[in-house]
Write a protein that holds these residues in place. Structure first.
Motif, PDB file in Angstrom:
ATOM      1  N   VAL B 176     -30.681 -23.945  -5.575  1.00 19.31           N
ATOM      2  CA  VAL B 176     -29.666 -24.775  -6.132  1.00 19.31           C
ATOM      3  C   VAL B 176     -28.891 -23.942  -7.069  1.00 19.31           C
ATOM      4  O   VAL B 176     -29.298 -23.681  -8.455  1.00 19.31           O
ATOM      5  N   ASP B 178     -25.218 -24.204  -9.353  1.00 18.96           N
ATOM      6  CA  ASP B 178     -24.399 -25.066  -9.641  1.00 18.96           C
ATOM      7  C   ASP B 178     -24.497 -26.855  -8.849  1.00 18.96           C
ATOM      8  O   ASP B 178     -23.502 -27.256  -8.661  1.00 18.96           O
ATOM      9  N   ASP B 179     -25.816 -26.980  -8.911  1.00 19.62           N
ATOM     10  CA  ASP B 179     -26.087 -28.244  -8.584  1.00 19.62           C
ATOM     11  C   ASP B 179     -25.882 -28.354  -6.840  1.00 19.62           C
ATOM     12  O   ASP B 179     -25.903 -29.285  -6.151  1.00 19.62           O
ATOM     13  N   GLN B 180     -25.458 -27.239  -6.196  1.00 20.19           N
ATOM     14  CA  GLN B 180     -25.241 -27.119  -5.091  1.00 20.19           C
ATOM     15  C   GLN B 180     -26.365 -26.406  -4.206  1.00 20.19           C
ATOM     16  O   GLN B 180     -26.227 -25.533  -4.182  1.00 20.19           O
ATOM     17  N   ARG B 273     -28.764 -26.771 -13.939  1.00 16.04           N
ATOM     18  CA  ARG B 273     -28.035 -26.705 -12.614  1.00 16.04           C
ATOM     19  C   ARG B 273     -28.441 -25.644 -11.753  1.00 16.04           C
ATOM     20  O   ARG B 273     -28.054 -25.696 -10.539  1.00 16.04           O
TER      21      ARG B 273
END
Lengths: 275, 584
Positions: B176, B178-180, B273
């Motif tokens: 994950v 940057d929270d992606q 993040r």
């Protein structure tokens, strides 16, 4: 018989005028009725003796006769021994060294001493020689250098060590070490030089050199030498004292003692019948 | 004249006769002495005892050395399938024989039981380091070998060393960033993990540096207010002024503190993040931030070079960083520092004290009954159990001297003790007390060994007693005195028991040396390698997890003592040479 005669003398060696003093007539050390006890055992019995200025006085006698004890009493080295008691006077330059208020350190500075075994300190040759001055507080380098050279020249050692003054004194030969100790003994220009069997740990050649040196220093210093070697006493000394069992048996000029002794004991000792 | 029948004489070389016989190869009875006469049995006994002793010591040292140097070598991860269908992954740690009980025997199949009986009732089992303490509550599991149906070493199993919770063993399922969420990419992972670690170190740096400084200043301001209160009274004008002035500065500092805190919080948020998705063999998954991953590697897919890299990286961390996970992971730098600093301080205290005592006893005191009693007492002091010194150190140094110092010089900090509790100063003083008999005895012997003729020579030169000691006796005795100090150091550096009472702690908040005035803080508690061994091996939540660290730390402690002693020996030999040709 004379070993020294077979060794070529050092022509360049000449004691500097520095050591010569005026008025060396008379008595330097005046021992009067001196008694000494180690605990309860009496080691010296009423010794009276006048040691003449500028001359070499030999003390001979069998082992345990008290000759070393007497020598060590002259600069109060015996003070180191516990349970020692004394009676009588030893006068140096008019005052009694066993009197009250005597500065033992000042006294020892006036008397150089050379021991039976060479005992150079674990320092350089230079530091060994100037040790008496250093402990006296002399720090000026020119004086120290000058004294070092003079003392080493007087001890006939200068030419052998002048290039390695900063090296350890322990790296020298036994004979050199003993001459270094003599240099150290005369570095502070004392009046008296005490020698406690200085050649007993040395070989004949080194012994001859020391004897030659004694002859050279004579006149500049009053020398008292303890020896168990009668030939040596005969060779180097002007006066001889014969001691036996803590008593002074006979004292006189060396030639008389060795050729026409007055006492029977002296006669039998010097002819080797005991001792 | 020569009796040839006497064997003792026969062996002698004589000009004729006998020798000629020998050279012609004629058999001669050899002369042998009675065994007891030559002392042979005693020779064997003592020689044998010595050999056994040396063997025991060297094999022990070898064991410590071997275990110590192999600990950091990365181990493969085995995936084991058991006959009941359970699958687990772990590093095989060690193997042993055991005797199964009747209940276990009854549960076995026929062939297994036959096999166990053929082995004399013994079976073997293996200890697997399964890690994942946060999920299962243990790190290690014993697996009997007969229950294993299949063992494999899949290359996609990773070992993760985490900042917290120790090691994780499992697969990587995704990242994950940057929270992606995204698929696992080793290169992205490596890059992001390195960046995350840099952020982590940045937070560390901020906490240590600016925040530490602000905290220190805040503490100083509070102490100043308290000092004013103690000195002038709670209702004096001075106190009011100090409070007003102090509070203003405190507010200013707190504002700056808040600023840096928010900076830290921003980095932390960024950290949260970037995570890695991990799944262990049982199917449970976790998603720790990347900054928590100290080190990771595919345990079964490593080249020799990779392994060496991990090995040295672990050593580097061990020697240069602070411990984590209750000391079972991470480094021991504070303990190394504490051990060396404490030993050095101890030498600083023990050397003058011991040498002066020895000088007095040997050179100045009148040798008599009293001195003999003192000497015997000093020797007996060396035999007092060290813990007794610890109790004394705590009672006398910390609770008596320390408390007095606190009352006189640090009243504003009370009731928090400054010197009134264990600290490196009291610890080194206690050890100095413990080792001073060694120094006294060795120094006395060294002084006694200086020949009398040297002292006489110096005294005859007109030197005073002190000059003689200073210039002739001490230099000559110095190597011997140094030997005593070396022995004292060797004893002091390895001592643990008394230290536990006077200042050693499991985890010291700060080193005794830092950037705040007066820079050296002798009142602080410290860490020590010896105590570290005890703590990790026997006081941690899981002694099996600490075991490798015990060996490594033992190896390090031994190495450190050897290093300190050899340094001292080198210095001693230098001195020996220096004083053999010294200038004043």
């Amino acid at each position: 018989m004379n070993v020294a005669a077979s060794i070529p003398t050092r022509p360049e060696f000449e004691p500097p005028a520095y050591h010569v003093r005026e008025g060396r007539e008379g008595v330097a050390l005046d021992i009067r009725n001196f008694n000494l006890w180690y605990g309860k055992a009496q080691a010296l019995h009423g010794v009276s003796l006048g040691i003449q200025k500028g001359m070499v006085t030999a003390m001979i006698g069998p082992s345990g006769c008290g000759k070393s004890t007497l020598l060590r009493s002259l600069n109060r080295m015996n003070d180191l021994i516990d349970d020692l008691s004394i009676d009588g006077d030893i006068n140096v330059g008019g005052f009694n060294i066993y009197g009250s208020g005597v500065d033992v350190i000042a006294l020892r500075k006036r008397m150089g001493m050379v021991f039976q075994k060479p005992n150079p300190f674990a320092m350089s040759i230079y530091d060994n020689v100037i040790y008496p001055l250093r402990v006296d507080g002399v720090t000026k380098k020119s004086i120290l250098d000058e004294t070092c050279e003079r003392a080493l020249r007087s001890a006939a050692l200068w030419d052998e060590v002048k290039d390695r003054l900063k090296e350890s004194a322990l790296g020298m030969s036994g004979g050199q070490q003993q001459r270094l100790c003599i240099a150290r003994g005369i570095a502070s220009d004392p009046e008296v030089l005490l020698m406690d069997e200085p050649c007993s740990a040395l070989d004949p050649i080194a012994t001859a050199k020391i004897e030659e040196l004694i002859g050279a220093l004579k006149g500049h210093y009053t020398i008292v030498i303890v020896t168990h070697n009668m030939q040596q006493a005969a060779r180097v000394s002007d006066n001889t004292a014969f001691m036996y069992l803590g008593r002074l048996i006979e004292y006189g000029d060396t030639e008389t003692i060795f050729t026409r002794p007055k006492k029977a004991q002296t006669q039998s000792y010097i002819t080797g019948q005991f001792g | 004249m020569t009796d040839i029948s006497d064997p003792g004489i026969r062996n002698r070389t004589t000009p004729d006769g006998d020798n000629a016989e020998l050279t012609q190869g004629k058999k001669v009875r050899r002369y042998t002495a009675d065994l007891s006469a030559t002392g042979e049995p005693a020779l064997w006994a003592f020689g044998g005892a010595l050999a056994i002793g040396i063997l025991l010591i060297s094999s022990f040292l070898f064991m410590v050395f071997w275990n110590g140097i192999t600990t950091f070598w990365p181990k493969p991860v085995a995936v084991v399938t058991l006959e009941d269908g359970t699958v687990l992954a772990g590093e095989p740690t060690r193997n042993e024989r055991f005797r199964p009980g009747t209940a276990i025997l009854n549960a076995m199949s026929e062939e297994q039981r036959a096999e166990v009986e053929a082995n004399g009732g013994y079976a073997t089992r293996t200890l697997y380091k399964t890690a994942n303490f946060d999920l299962y509550g243990d790190d290690f599991r014993w697996i009997p070998d007969y229950t294993v149906t299949q063992t494999s070493y899949p290359p996609d199993f990773y070992t993760f060393e985490r900042q917290e919770w120790g090691v994780f063993i499992g697969r990587v399922t995704g990242l994950v960033i940057d929270d992606q969420p995204m698929a696992y990419d080793p290169q992205v992972m490596r890059r992001e993990q390195r960046e995350a670690r840099q952020r982590f170190n940045e937070i560390r740096r901020l906490e240590r540096g600016p925040i530490g400084r602000i905290n220190h200043r805040l503490e100083q301001e509070r102490l100043a207010i308290r000092r004013a209160q103690l000195r002038h009274g709670a209702d004096s004008a001075e106190y009011e002024a100090a409070v007003a002035e102090g509070n203003a500065r405190i507010q200013e500092l707190q504002a700056r503190f808040g600023e840096i805190q928010s900076q830290v919080a921003a980095i932390r948020a960024l950290d949260q993040r970037n995570r890695v998705q991990l799944e262990e063999i049982g199917g449970r998954s976790i998603e720790p931030p990347l900054s928590q991953i100290v080190r990771y590697y595919a345990a079964n897919d490593l080249s020799l070079l990779d392994k060496a890299g991990i090995y040295f990286s672990r050593w580097g961390e061990f020697l240069s960083s602070e411990p984590r996970e209750a000391n079972t992971q991470g480094g021991v730098l504070p303990a190394i520092f504490g051990t060396v600093a404490m030993t050095m301080l101890m030498v600083v205290f023990v050397a003058p004290f011991g040498v002066i005592t020895a000088l007095y006893l040997r050179e100045y005191a009148k040798q008599g009954r009293l001195v003999s009693i003192v000497r015997i007492s000093v020797n007996n002091l060396a035999g007092v159990p060290s813990i007794v010194y610890g109790v004394f150190g705590l009672g006398f140094f910390a609770y008596t001297m320390g408390v007095t110092i606190d009352q006189l010089f640090y009243p504003e900090r009370l009731p928090t003790p400054t010197f009134g509790t264990g600290g490196i100063l009291w610890a080194s003083l206690t050890l100095a007390l413990l080792t001073v008999p060694v120094v006294i005895v060795a120094s006395e012997e060294a002084l006694a060994a200086v020949p009398r003729s040297m002292r006489e020579g110096s005294l005859a030169c007109g030197a005073s007693k002190w000059q003689t000691i200073r210039y002739v006796v001490l230099p000559k005795a110095l190597p011997g005195i140094m030997t005593g100090l070396i022995l004292a150091m060797a004893r002091g550096a390895g001592e643990v028991a008394p230290l536990m009472l006077v200042g050693v702690v499991k985890l010291a908040p700060a080193l005794p040396v830092d950037g705040f005035w007066p820079f050296i803080h002798l009142e602080r508690s410290f860490m020590h390698l010896g105590f570290h061994i005890f703590d990790v091996g026997f006081q941690s939540r899981n002694s099996e997890a600490g075991k490798p660290m015990v060996f490594v730390t033992t190896l390090l402690l031994l190495g450190l003592i050897v290093a300190m002693n050899s340094t001292a020996i080198i210095i001693r030999n230098r001195l020996k040479r220096k004083y053999a040709s010294s200038h004043f």
